[in-house]
Design a protein around this motif. Structure first.
Motif, PDB file in Angstrom:
ATOM      1  N   VAL A 108       0.950  -1.124   0.002  1.00 31.23           N
ATOM      2  CA  VAL A 108       0.170  -0.011   0.192  1.00 31.23           C
ATOM      3  C   VAL A 108       0.752   1.274  -0.130  1.00 31.23           C
ATOM      4  O   VAL A 108       2.055   1.358   0.534  1.00 31.23           O
ATOM      5  CB  VAL A 108      -0.986   0.085   1.151  1.00 31.23           C
ATOM      6  N   GLY A 109       0.383   2.343  -0.511  1.00 31.54           N
ATOM      7  CA  GLY A 109       0.810   3.674  -0.730  1.00 31.54           C
ATOM      8  C   GLY A 109      -0.094   4.582  -0.826  1.00 31.54           C
ATOM      9  O   GLY A 109      -0.868   4.656  -1.402  1.00 31.54           O
TER      10      GLY A 109
ATOM     11  N   GLN B  22       3.985  11.817  -4.345  1.00 29.84           N
ATOM     12  CA  GLN B  22       4.092  10.719  -3.340  1.00 29.84           C
ATOM     13  C   GLN B  22       5.128  10.978  -2.436  1.00 29.84           C
ATOM     14  O   GLN B  22       6.407  11.269  -2.817  1.00 29.84           O
ATOM     15  CB  GLN B  22       4.241   9.435  -4.374  1.00 29.84           C
ATOM     16  N   GLY B  23       5.048  10.627  -1.177  1.00 28.06           N
ATOM     17  CA  GLY B  23       5.982  10.669  -0.187  1.00 28.06           C
ATOM     18  C   GLY B  23       6.083   9.225   0.409  1.00 28.06           C
ATOM     19  O   GLY B  23       5.577   9.015   1.441  1.00 28.06           O
ATOM     20  N   LEU B  24       7.038   8.493   0.253  1.00 23.14           N
ATOM     21  CA  LEU B  24       7.450   7.252   0.538  1.00 23.14           C
ATOM     22  C   LEU B  24       7.442   7.080   2.069  1.00 23.14           C
ATOM     23  O   LEU B  24       6.907   6.107   2.773  1.00 23.14           O
ATOM     24  CB  LEU B  24       8.437   6.506   0.141  1.00 23.14           C
ATOM     25  N   ASP B  25       7.848   7.944   2.743  1.00 22.24           N
ATOM     26  CA  ASP B  25       7.963   8.177   4.272  1.00 22.24           C
ATOM     27  C   ASP B  25       6.637   8.004   4.871  1.00 22.24           C
ATOM     28  O   ASP B  25       6.549   7.846   5.967  1.00 22.24           O
ATOM     29  CB  ASP B  25       9.019   9.024   4.966  1.00 22.24           C
TER      30      ASP B  25
ATOM     31  N   ALA C 147      -0.602   4.395   5.501  1.00 21.89           N
ATOM     32  CA  ALA C 147      -1.445   4.118   4.447  1.00 21.89           C
ATOM     33  C   ALA C 147      -2.503   3.002   4.845  1.00 21.89           C
ATOM     34  O   ALA C 147      -1.955   1.961   5.335  1.00 21.89           O
ATOM     35  CB  ALA C 147      -1.016   3.743   3.204  1.00 21.89           C
ATOM     36  N   ASP C 148      -3.760   2.959   4.651  1.00 23.86           N
ATOM     37  CA  ASP C 148      -4.798   2.136   4.969  1.00 23.86           C
ATOM     38  C   ASP C 148      -5.981   2.098   4.131  1.00 23.86           C
ATOM     39  O   ASP C 148      -6.596   3.042   3.960  1.00 23.86           O
ATOM     40  CB  ASP C 148      -5.213   2.223   6.382  1.00 23.86           C
ATOM     41  N   PRO C 149      -5.938   1.084   3.113  1.00 26.21           N
ATOM     42  CA  PRO C 149      -7.030   1.101   2.154  1.00 26.21           C
ATOM     43  C   PRO C 149      -8.527   1.297   2.730  1.00 26.21           C
ATOM     44  O   PRO C 149      -9.397   1.711   2.120  1.00 26.21           O
ATOM     45  CB  PRO C 149      -7.004  -0.471   1.696  1.00 26.21           C
ATOM     46  N   ALA C 150      -8.636   0.951   4.138  1.00 25.64           N
ATOM     47  CA  ALA C 150      -9.861   1.062   4.611  1.00 25.64           C
ATOM     48  C   ALA C 150     -10.194   2.417   5.259  1.00 25.64           C
ATOM     49  O   ALA C 150     -11.417   2.794   5.651  1.00 25.64           O
ATOM     50  CB  ALA C 150     -10.098   0.109   5.794  1.00 25.64           C
TER      51      ALA C 150
ATOM     52  N   VAL D  15      -5.253   5.419  -1.703  1.00 28.16           N
ATOM     53  CA  VAL D  15      -4.424   4.611  -1.182  1.00 28.16           C
ATOM     54  C   VAL D  15      -3.971   3.654  -2.285  1.00 28.16           C
ATOM     55  O   VAL D  15      -5.055   2.885  -2.751  1.00 28.16           O
ATOM     56  CB  VAL D  15      -4.974   4.083   0.020  1.00 28.16           C
ATOM     57  N   GLY D  16      -2.926   3.650  -2.956  1.00 29.90           N
ATOM     58  CA  GLY D  16      -2.703   2.671  -4.120  1.00 29.90           C
ATOM     59  C   GLY D  16      -2.502   1.353  -3.313  1.00 29.90           C
ATOM     60  O   GLY D  16      -2.011   1.242  -2.389  1.00 29.90           O
TER      61      GLY D  16
END
Length: 396
Positions: free
Chosen positions: A234-235, A269-272, A277-280, A314-315
């Motif tokens: 997730v991201g 996009q900020g990887l940190d 990230a939570d799809p829910a 959320v990817g």
């Protein structure tokens, strides 16, 4: 006697499914594409969509992705009645400190013998390529990858499916596949509405649902959980309002990755921030994570101050359990072929062509040698461990 036209079902209308449908239809197969929701409704529609292979391991995966980059260039050069979808405008990357710069230099050394174009630029030269770029004073050199670029996913899918349809491919949508019955003479697709249809071959291109699709055939194909908060799958992706910045390249920087998204809009996009990230529970467009991304954007590019996020998503990545691509028949000599990969945008057109060639001729391309499903099928999902969450550019 003329051989009968092969009837092939493709499940999934993302980039892998539409690329495979196109490649099969161009070679004369009778193709039916099944999709439960709509085009690019899964990971294809929520992705940073950066075309590259500059930090991908092992070497066989790097070479596969290099070929994927070349395939995009070839498809673009072939032309055709479609909107612009691939922008090979290069990528600029730098590090935040000496440790990061050493890591980047080490990664670049690995590319020296791999025929992968890159070079160091001074900040002034980087600003000639991206006039509104704001580079921190401490940055002395910037890595430039001239053949990388970005894709607009929906126009790409339009190109792929449009050519498939032009060559006779048919669409079933909405159509939820609930069964795959593989038999000696054919393979039958069963749908939620109670109907079914028989084919000679079936291609599963269902992205993060690949494990579930494989299970319909009685085969276990372990995938990393696409719904696990804060995991490698997730991201966070922000999509901005139109900006007044001059950017026609990908930027992968220590605090922010950015690419154009058409009409002055940007994907950020900020990887940190991905551990949150939570799809829910997608974050709000006016929340603290959005504010951080927008502050970083204003620090990186002139002309972006005052931008807002029009959406914050959320990817969810399609990750086979060992992190590498799956491409091949689920059973040796079987009638069901599976495609699943984290690098779907980079690899989509290539994997579609290679899968079509293998299905129609029986010849397997050497590029796919390390990516057969049988390395995963039947394995204990827990034996693969937890995949590392992306932390640096190129890992996502």
């Amino acid at each position: 006697m003329t051989a009968p036209t092969p009837r092939i079902a493709v499940i999934g209308a993302g980039v892998l499914g539409t690329a495979t449908a196109r490649a099969l239809a161009l070679r004369g197969a009778a193709v039916t594409l099944y999709e439960s929701t709509g085009f690019a409704a899964g990971t294809t529609g929520t992705t940073f969509a950066w075309i590259n292979s500059h930090a991908k391991t092992p070497i066989s995966y790097h070479e596969l992705n290099m070929a994927g980059v070349d395939e995009h260039h070839a498809l673009r050069e072939a032309g055709g009645p479609a909107p612009d979808w691939f922008f090979p405008s290069g990528n600029l990357e730098w590090a935040a400190d000496d440790v990061g710069d050493a890591r980047l230099a080490e990664a670049l050394e690995l590319l020296e013998g791999r025929n992968y174009p890159w070079r160091w630029l001074k900040p002034d030269r980087a600003r000639e390529l991206v006039p509104d770029l704001r580079i921190p004073d401490e940055v002395r050199r910037i890595a430039y990858f001239p053949e990388e670029g970005y894709v607009l996913p929906h126009p790409l899918v339009a190109r792929l499916w449009g050519e498939a349809r032009d060559h006779g491919a048919e669409l079933r949508c909405p159509a939820e596949v609930t069964g795959i019955d593989e038999r000696a003479s054919d393979v039958r697709i069963e749908l939620a509405d109670g109907t079914s249809e028989a084919f000679d071959l079936v291609v599963s291109a269902t992205g993060r649902w690949s494990e579930r699709t494989a299970a319909l055939t009685g085969v276990s194909l372990p995938m990393a959980d696409p719904n696990a908060p804060g995991s490698a799958t997730v991201g966070l992706l922000g999509y901005t309002s139109p900006t007044a910045t001059r950017l026609d390249a990908v930027l992968t920087t220590p605090r922010l990755n950015v690419r154009p998204d058409g009409g002055g809009r940007l994907v950020v996009q900020g990887l940190d921030l991905d551990p949150d990230a939570d799809p829910a529970a997608p974050p709000p467009v006016d929340g603290p994570h959005a504010a951080q991304l927008l502050d970083r954007l204003a620090d990186l590019l002139h002309g972006t101050r005052g931008a807002r996020l029009e959406s914050f998503r959320v990817g969810q990545r399609a990750l086979p359990a060992d992190g590498l691509t799956v491409a091949g028949r689920l059973r040796p000599g079987g009638r069901v072929y599976a495609l699943a990969t984290h690098s779907g945008i980079t690899l989509g057109p290539l994997l579609g062509r290679l899968a079509a060639h293998e299905l129609l001729t029986g010849e397997r391309d050497p590029l796919l040698a390390d990516f057969a499903p049988d390395r995963l099928t039947g394995a204990d999902p827990g034996s693969f461990g937890e995949l590392e969450r992306p932390r640096f550019a190129g890992q996502q």
